[in-house]
Design a protein around this motif. Structure first.
Motif, PDB file in Angstrom:
ATOM      1  N   TRP A  39       6.151   8.423  50.291  1.00  0.00           N
ATOM      2  CA  TRP A  39       6.955   8.957  49.192  1.00  0.00           C
ATOM      3  C   TRP A  39       6.022   9.776  48.307  1.00  0.00           C
ATOM      4  O   TRP A  39       4.952   9.303  47.917  1.00  0.00           O
ATOM      5  CB  TRP A  39       7.571   7.802  48.394  1.00  0.00           C
ATOM      6  N   SER A  40       6.385  11.000  47.981  1.00  0.00           N
ATOM      7  CA  SER A  40       5.520  11.863  47.187  1.00  0.00           C
ATOM      8  C   SER A  40       5.290  11.268  45.799  1.00  0.00           C
ATOM      9  O   SER A  40       6.166  10.596  45.243  1.00  0.00           O
ATOM     10  CB  SER A  40       6.121  13.262  47.069  1.00  0.00           C
ATOM     11  N   SER A  92       9.057   3.922  46.220  1.00  0.00           N
ATOM     12  CA  SER A  92       9.180   5.043  45.295  1.00  0.00           C
ATOM     13  C   SER A  92       8.102   4.879  44.223  1.00  0.00           C
ATOM     14  O   SER A  92       7.647   3.762  43.950  1.00  0.00           O
ATOM     15  CB  SER A  92      10.568   5.063  44.650  1.00  0.00           C
ATOM     16  N   ALA A  99      18.621  11.088  44.849  1.00  0.00           N
ATOM     17  CA  ALA A  99      18.581  10.717  43.441  1.00  0.00           C
ATOM     18  C   ALA A  99      18.912   9.249  43.283  1.00  0.00           C
ATOM     19  O   ALA A  99      19.719   8.687  44.045  1.00  0.00           O
ATOM     20  CB  ALA A  99      19.558  11.568  42.646  1.00  0.00           C
ATOM     21  N   GLU A 100      18.305   8.611  42.303  1.00  0.00           N
ATOM     22  CA  GLU A 100      18.565   7.186  42.075  1.00  0.00           C
ATOM     23  C   GLU A 100      19.941   7.004  41.468  1.00  0.00           C
ATOM     24  O   GLU A 100      20.301   7.685  40.498  1.00  0.00           O
ATOM     25  CB  GLU A 100      17.498   6.609  41.160  1.00  0.00           C
ATOM     26  N   ASP A 108       5.420  12.507  42.911  1.00  0.00           N
ATOM     27  CA  ASP A 108       6.385  12.903  41.890  1.00  0.00           C
ATOM     28  C   ASP A 108       7.791  12.365  42.163  1.00  0.00           C
ATOM     29  O   ASP A 108       8.714  12.576  41.377  1.00  0.00           O
ATOM     30  CB  ASP A 108       6.433  14.426  41.730  1.00  0.00           C
ATOM     31  N   GLY A 109       7.946  11.653  43.286  1.00  0.00           N
ATOM     32  CA  GLY A 109       9.219  11.022  43.605  1.00  0.00           C
ATOM     33  C   GLY A 109      10.277  11.940  44.167  1.00  0.00           C
ATOM     34  O   GLY A 109      11.383  11.487  44.474  1.00  0.00           O
ATOM     35  N   LYS A 110       9.957  13.203  44.382  1.00  0.00           N
ATOM     36  CA  LYS A 110      10.980  14.172  44.774  1.00  0.00           C
ATOM     37  C   LYS A 110      11.168  14.280  46.289  1.00  0.00           C
ATOM     38  O   LYS A 110      12.228  14.716  46.745  1.00  0.00           O
ATOM     39  CB  LYS A 110      10.637  15.548  44.202  1.00  0.00           C
ATOM     40  N   GLU A 111      10.154  13.931  47.058  1.00  0.00           N
ATOM     41  CA  GLU A 111      10.223  14.127  48.508  1.00  0.00           C
ATOM     42  C   GLU A 111       9.722  12.890  49.252  1.00  0.00           C
ATOM     43  O   GLU A 111       8.933  12.106  48.723  1.00  0.00           O
ATOM     44  CB  GLU A 111       9.404  15.355  48.915  1.00  0.00           C
ATOM     45  N   GLN A 126      14.093  15.936  50.990  1.00  0.00           N
ATOM     46  CA  GLN A 126      14.338  15.617  49.588  1.00  0.00           C
ATOM     47  C   GLN A 126      14.763  14.171  49.444  1.00  0.00           C
ATOM     48  O   GLN A 126      15.668  13.696  50.112  1.00  0.00           O
ATOM     49  CB  GLN A 126      15.429  16.536  49.020  1.00  0.00           C
ATOM     50  N   ALA A 127      14.093  13.468  48.530  1.00  0.00           N
ATOM     51  CA  ALA A 127      14.449  12.075  48.270  1.00  0.00           C
ATOM     52  C   ALA A 127      15.774  12.030  47.521  1.00  0.00           C
ATOM     53  O   ALA A 127      16.047  12.876  46.659  1.00  0.00           O
ATOM     54  CB  ALA A 127      13.370  11.401  47.438  1.00  0.00           C
TER      55      ALA A 127
END
Length: 208
Positions: free
Chosen positions: A184-185, A136, A206-207, A187-190, A203-204
């Motif tokens: 992992w994108s 990530s 949520a932490e 921006d962490g979103k995908e 969609q990644a």
């Protein structure tokens, strides 16, 4: 740019039909293709590479069961990690530089410190060989992908987990082939995953 590459040796009288070498890494200039460095520290095929976040070092993973960390400008060896007992197929250096994740022909991912080899975690959530890894953007989590064994793919081939505790796993079940690549994108979103002839973007989680 660094690439694991096969280079054909020049034929000689003693070796008229040399076999291509798969044990070297070449570093070359992206704009011109000029060769800058050839690294030849491995004794087995080099399967994967990862740059350090500051672009000063490269980690190379090999069928010789080692990960070698070396200076990208001089080729000087910095550290050899020997924690694996099988050929290594995937490697990823964390965006923070704190850790390297490596995996291969065994159902385990090892997360370790690049200069000492101190192991933070042995992640054993997979049932098959792990052939792809990605961090990530914040360096807290990893996504790992496994390969089929005997033509049978495990129930959870793609898993997202805390890189230093192994907790809070998320299973992505949309992939139906052995996983060969993960990204992992920024921006962490995908997360993008690939296997067989398809690539998927999803969609990644949520932490936690």
């Amino acid at each position: 740019i660094a690439t694991a590459i096969e280079v054909s040796p020049v034929p000689s009288a003693s070796n008229p039909n040399p076999q291509p070498s798969t044990e070297i890494v070449q570093v070359w200039e992206a704009a011109t293709g000029k060769l800058l460095l050839t690294y030849s520290g491995h004794t087995g095929r080099v399967n994967a590479l990862s740059w350090s976040p500051d672009s000063q070092e490269i980690a190379s993973a090999s069928a010789d069961k080692t990960v070698q960390v070396w200076n990208a400008t001089t080729g000087a060896l910095v550290f050899t990690y020997r924690g694996h007992t099988m050929p290594i197929l995937a490697i990823a250096w964390s965006p923070t530089g704190r850790a390297i994740a490596s995996a291969g022909s065994e159902p385990e991912v090892q997360v370790w410190e690049p200069t000492t080899g101190h192991v933070f975690l042995h992640y054993q959530g997979h049932a098959g060989n792990v052939g792809a890894l990605a961090w990530s953007p914040d360096g807290n989590r990893l996504v790992s992908g496994s390969q089929s064994a005997g033509g049978i793919l495990e129930d959870h081939p793609i898993q997202v987990w805390d890189a230093f505790t192994g907790r809070h796993p998320f299973y992505y079940t949309g992939q139906s082939d052995s996983v060969t690549a993960l990204a992992w994108s920024p921006d962490g979103k995908e997360i993008a995953s690939a296997g067989g002839e398809t690539a998927q973007i999803w969609q990644a989680p949520a932490e936690s």
